[in-house]
Design an enzyme around this catalytic site. Structure first.
Site, PDB file in Angstrom:
ATOM      1  CG  ASP A 516     -18.686  21.287 -14.969  1.00  0.00           C
ATOM      2  OD1 ASP A 516     -19.355  22.214 -14.884  1.00  0.00           O
ATOM      3  OD2 ASP A 516     -17.760  21.473 -14.575  1.00  0.00           O
ATOM      4  CD  GLU A 550     -22.597  28.318 -18.374  1.00  0.00           C
ATOM      5  OE1 GLU A 550     -22.033  27.889 -17.146  1.00  0.00           O
ATOM      6  OE2 GLU A 550     -22.775  29.679 -18.474  1.00  0.00           O
ATOM      7  CG  ASP A 584     -20.439  22.548 -11.147  1.00  0.00           C
ATOM      8  OD1 ASP A 584     -21.044  23.215 -10.386  1.00  0.00           O
ATOM      9  OD2 ASP A 584     -19.225  22.460 -11.397  1.00  0.00           O
ATOM     10  CG  ASP A 709     -14.770  21.740 -12.091  1.00  0.00           C
ATOM     11  OD1 ASP A 709     -15.232  22.819 -12.931  1.00  0.00           O
ATOM     12  OD2 ASP A 709     -13.714  21.853 -11.401  1.00  0.00           O
ATOM     13  CB  VAL A 735      -6.960  12.938 -11.315  1.00  0.00           C
ATOM     14  CG1 VAL A 735      -8.443  12.284 -11.239  1.00  0.00           C
ATOM     15  CG2 VAL A 735      -6.125  11.926 -11.904  1.00  0.00           C
TER      16      VAL A 735
END
Length: 735
Positions: A516, A550, A584, A709, A735
């Protein structure tokens, strides 16, 4: 091994409506090659080509490194001050080619935008997630309103093409949040509710409203700000642009930055010539404002309930809109019919706790123990008061899990508010001292409104090699909240609460890596990666590469993949037979090519898939209730395979209520590899059910992408990538 024969069939209804099959003329375009006077920097070429498309006086689309149009560009438009277009002739586009199909969809989307924009009663805007937002302006379009806010009814409309050249409309209900107020009015009324984006409340030369990233508010006056490049004051500039004397005299100076400029400088603007871009989050903060009356709060709560429309409401409204567009735009009089497809229902994953005991959800590890043990010594920092006791429910949960794993935890290292230094250097030493004592994971209890900076604490701890799990003291944790806090703490200490029973198939990937990218609008934090084995065992995360665009660096991807292959070897004493690389978002041209070639040399098979959170529409099922046909959300695990497009769409989550809200499926595109779609779908679906940090919910994304992500966002917030060198890759700090 035929997976499909063992899957239950299912009939799926999509919010897509057939329009037409593209003709030969629809598939023909003029092609141009762009010559730049100066070679663009890495990551800039696509952005520059996209900007040139808007300057050609014709609807134009970028395809690879070239530009295509549906009508010839006039000679005077073929050159800019630092670029030149050379016509290459006509190009025949093929819907079986992904890049061609994407370009054709862009053409059709632009044609539709042009036609929908013709009405004075509606407006069309590009949707952030793709497609168009079509909404009713003025009083007719208002569904709910309050003090400084309005919610307008509208539709999100997009087009899609299949490999056979069939064009579809994709339509969904959309609510547009809007404020008629200026930035000046908003900040006077709600000074504590921050602004992220604002827009001009007057039209520019292209008859559009320019959007800005909001910077800051000042007490400066427009007549005192000199615009050196124009030789006039900010007040004179806006008077020349149509502002009234009253607007200028009653404005303060605010600073904004163009959204599309990664390194754009802040620009002076007027507080009464801008309006906030209202979001659902801002409206939620209005409802929390102590100065807002109860009636207003009830109205806002009603908004949040009303926008969570069921799949039945969405499909019925979409059908009406599709019929209207077919008639008015495409001249098709037959009624729109939602597309029905044959699908399958994938079997649920089998989750395993300690000693491979089966569990139905992560919360069951409280009674079964964790699949893999990590650190057993924990620190506790209470920045709420001076009590040394752990939060009761968290303490109980930790001890119960430890007991089920037949081990003892060391929970004696505790510090309180009075122990925590105020000086920055002393704070750093505080964390270094704890680290030298063997503490690598700390539970931090602090209120949201604490004067201590949560992000500063997190970074100082990471510099010392310590991961932190934060918890608010109030309201006191019940057993559900306590379990999730405990799971977060354990994941950050290298524990693995649950694993998966591997898919029983010879072609299954034995190493899965998710990639990601995140951005702070100046730099992109790319190649954030997280990996698991086929049984869900974590191989940890990898540091990102900081990049300009990106598009991932091919070299950075290979470095990440090779590191994780070595980790795999250290665990399994062999190289993996097959990798599954998950990206992603869109896979950009050439991103994975180096990795694919180097894996080929080692005879390691690889599949590359892109997982897209938008573009899958809605998935429903037809059922009969009380003799009437209604739609309900497709069951979790429902999948539609689209072999011609090498893709599938699938449901990986469910709404909290059957009557409120509707789920958003994922669209997955098989970019490279030879594995059957149904096996990729099954392995992807099972990874969405692996959520070690949540007791009761699964992920919408596959776990490797969910963590990648979260990691990219965390790395973006930290900003100082070098501090991550001190922390173990097994600690899931995001997390």
């Amino acid at each position: 091994m035929d997976l499909l024969s063992n899957l239950r069939r299912s009939s799926i209804v999509l919010n897509r409506f057939y329009v037409k099959s593209l003709s030969q003329s629809d598939l023909t375009a003029y092609e141009y090659r762009c010559i730049f006077k100066k070679t663009p920097e890495l990551g800039d070429e696509k952005r520059l080509l996209a900007s040139i498309c808007y300057k050609l006086g014709a609807i134009a689309v970028r395809i690879g490194s070239n530009i295509i149009t549906k009508e010839a560009v006039r000679p005077e438009k073929l050159q800019g001050h630092d670029w030149q277009l050379v016509q290459m002739g006509t190009k025949q586009l093929d819907c079986r080619n992904d890049a061609h199909r994407c370009a054709l969809e862009t053409f059709e989307r632009k044609f539709l935008e042009r036609d929908l924009s013709a009405s004075s009663q509606t407006e069309v805007r590009k949707a952030a997630e793709g497609g168009l937002i079509w909404w009713v302006v003025g009083a007719k379009g208002i569904e709910k309103s309050g003090n400084g806010w309005e919610v307008h009814r509208g539709r999100r409309i997009d087009v899609s093409l299949d490999a056979e050249g069939n064009l579809y409309l994709e339509i969904d209900i959309h609510h547009r949040f809007y404020t008629p107020w200026t930035v000046h009015q908003w900040l006077e009324q709600y000074p504590e509710i921050p602004l992220s984006y604002v827009r001009n409340n007057y039209l520019d030369e292209r008859h559009g409203f320019i959007n800005w990233q909001y910077g800051r508010f000042t007490q400066e006056r427009p007549q005192d700000i000199l615009l050196d490049c124009l030789g006039m004051s900010l007040a004179e500039y806006h008077l020349n642009k149509g502002a009234t004397e009253e607007e200028v005299q009653q404005s303060y100076v605010v600073y904004v930055k163009p959204i599309s400029w990664r390194k754009g400088k802040l620009t002076a603007h007027l507080s009464r010539r801008l309006s906030p871009s209202l979001t659902m989050e801002m409206l939620a903060k209005v409802a929390e404002d102590s100065t807002v009356c109860d009636r207003e709060k009830r109205e806002i709560r009603a908004v949040f309930k009303s926008i969570k429309q069921s799949i039945n409401q969405r499909l019925q409204e979409a059908q009406k809109t599709a019929s209207w567009i077919l008639t008015k735009t495409y001249g098709i009089s037959s009624p729109a019919i939602a597309l029905s497809c044959d699908g399958y229902l994938l079997p649920a994953a089998k989750l395993l706790a300690a000693n491979k005991q089966p569990v139905s959800k992560t919360a069951d590890i409280r009674n079964k123990g964790c699949a893999k043990i990590g650190e057993t010594s924990f620190g506790y920092l209470n920045l709420y008061n001076n009590q040394l006791q752990y939060p009761l429910e968290v303490h109980k949960c930790l001890l119960e899990i430890a007991n089920k794993n037949n081990l003892q935890l060391s929970l004696d290292q505790r510090r309180v508010l009075s122990d925590y230094p105020q000086d920055d250097l002393d704070q750093q030493m505080f964390w270094q001292t704890w680290s030298s004592q063997g503490i690598k994971t700390v539970l931090v209890v602090m209120p949201w409104d604490s004067h201590h900076d949560k992000q500063k604490i997190r970074i100082q701890a990471i510099q010392a090699g310590i991961a932190t799990q934060f918890m608010v003291p109030l309201p006191k944790a019940d057993k559900y909240k306590a379990l999730n806090v405990t799971l977060g703490l354990l994941c950050k200490a290298g524990w693995q609460p649950i694993q998966l029973e591997s898919v029983d198939h010879p072609e299954v990937a034995d190493l899965i890596i998710g990639f990601d990218t995140g951005t702070n609008r100046e730099l992109y934090y790319g190649t954030s990666a997280f990996a698991v084995l086929a049984d869900g065992q974590s191989l940890g995360w990898e540091l990102p590469a900081v990049q300009r665009g990106e598009t991932f660096s091919g070299q950075a991807i290979w470095q990440t993949v090779s590191k994780l292959i070595i980790k795999f070897y250290q665990i399994c004493q062999r190289y993996p037979q097959k990798l599954l690389l998950m990206r992603d978002g869109l896979v950009q041209e050439g991103e994975f090519q180096q990795t694919i070639e180097l894996l080929k040399e080692r005879k390691i098979a690889v599949d590359v898939i892109s997982v897209r959170k938008s573009g899958a529409g809605r998935m429903g099922q037809e059922i009969y209730e009380n003799g009437q046909l209604v739609y309900r959300d497709a069951a979790i695990g429902s999948v539609i395979l689209q072999p011609a497009e090498r893709s599938f769409i699938m449901v990986t989550s469910q709404p909290v209520s059957k009557t409120i809200g509707s789920i958003r499926p994922l669209r997955i595109v098989h970019e490279y590899g030879s594995t059957d779609l149904e096996l990729l779908a099954l392995q992807t679906y099972h990874l969405t059910q692996l959520h070690p940090a949540s007791g009761f919910r699964s992920c919408r994304l596959p776990w490797v992408l969910h963590l990648a992500d979260r990691s990219s966002k965390e790395f973006q917030r930290i900003g100082q990538i070098s501090v991550l060198q001190n922390i173990s890759r097994d600690k899931l700090i995001a997390v």
